[in-house]
Design a protein around this motif. Sequence first.
Motif, short mmCIF file in Angstrom:
data_model
loop_
_atom_site.label_atom_id
_atom_site.label_comp_id
_atom_site.label_asym_id
_atom_site.label_seq_id
_atom_site.Cartn_x
_atom_site.Cartn_y
_atom_site.Cartn_z
N ASP A 12 0.83 -1.20 0.00
CA ASP A 12 0.00 0.00 0.00
C ASP A 12 0.87 1.26 0.00
O ASP A 12 0.60 2.21 -0.74
CB ASP A 12 -0.94 0.00 1.21
CG ASP A 12 -1.86 1.20 1.22
OD1 ASP A 12 -2.62 1.37 0.24
OD2 ASP A 12 -1.82 1.96 2.19
N ARG A 16 0.95 4.04 -2.98
CA ARG A 16 0.62 5.44 -2.68
C ARG A 16 1.75 6.36 -3.16
O ARG A 16 1.50 7.46 -3.64
CB ARG A 16 0.37 5.64 -1.20
CG ARG A 16 -0.95 5.07 -0.74
CD ARG A 16 -1.24 5.36 0.72
NE ARG A 16 -2.39 4.61 1.16
CZ ARG A 16 -3.65 4.94 0.91
NH1 ARG A 16 -3.90 6.01 0.19
NH2 ARG A 16 -4.64 4.20 1.34
N THR A 49 -5.95 3.06 -4.32
CA THR A 49 -4.67 3.47 -4.89
C THR A 49 -4.12 2.32 -5.72
O THR A 49 -4.17 1.17 -5.29
CB THR A 49 -3.67 3.81 -3.77
OG1 THR A 49 -4.24 4.79 -2.92
CG2 THR A 49 -2.38 4.36 -4.34
N SER A 80 -4.09 -1.65 -4.45
CA SER A 80 -3.95 -1.90 -3.02
C SER A 80 -5.29 -2.34 -2.47
O SER A 80 -6.33 -1.74 -2.77
CB SER A 80 -3.49 -0.62 -2.31
OG SER A 80 -3.57 -0.81 -0.91
N ALA A 82 -6.27 -1.95 0.53
CA ALA A 82 -6.63 -1.11 1.69
C ALA A 82 -7.93 -0.34 1.42
O ALA A 82 -7.98 0.51 0.53
CB ALA A 82 -5.50 -0.13 2.00
#
Length: 123
Positions: A12, A16, A49, A80, A82
């Motif tokens: 992640d 990012r 992302t 990702s 997340a």
Amino acid sequence: MSFYDEMAALADELLREFGKPLTLRCVLPGSYDPGSGTAPETVTDYPGTGALFDYAMLAAGQTWIPSTLIEVGDKQCLLSPAGVPLPTTGDQLVDGAEVWQVQNVKAANPAGTPVLYELQLRR
């Protein structure tokens, strides 16, 4: 924190830093309404992302033929996990003004911990 949680956090962090904001749009068919004769869809957007790539000729081999698994113009996305649910075929990925259809999904999910989603996208 387990080893795989750390790997998911690292993936992640890298996406990012080197990727960009993308939106996963999940489209779920609604139940059929006999009165209107339609089945309205439920659309939910999840900010995420990821990074988009062209498929390399060497990696794709002879699959760059229409009506096969990978076609010219398809993109590969590393996404990702997340805050994003597991994408499914039929979902969409929004990159600014471009909307891509999810054709295939691979999830790196060792020991039940999602680390990375790899998507095949097509317009």
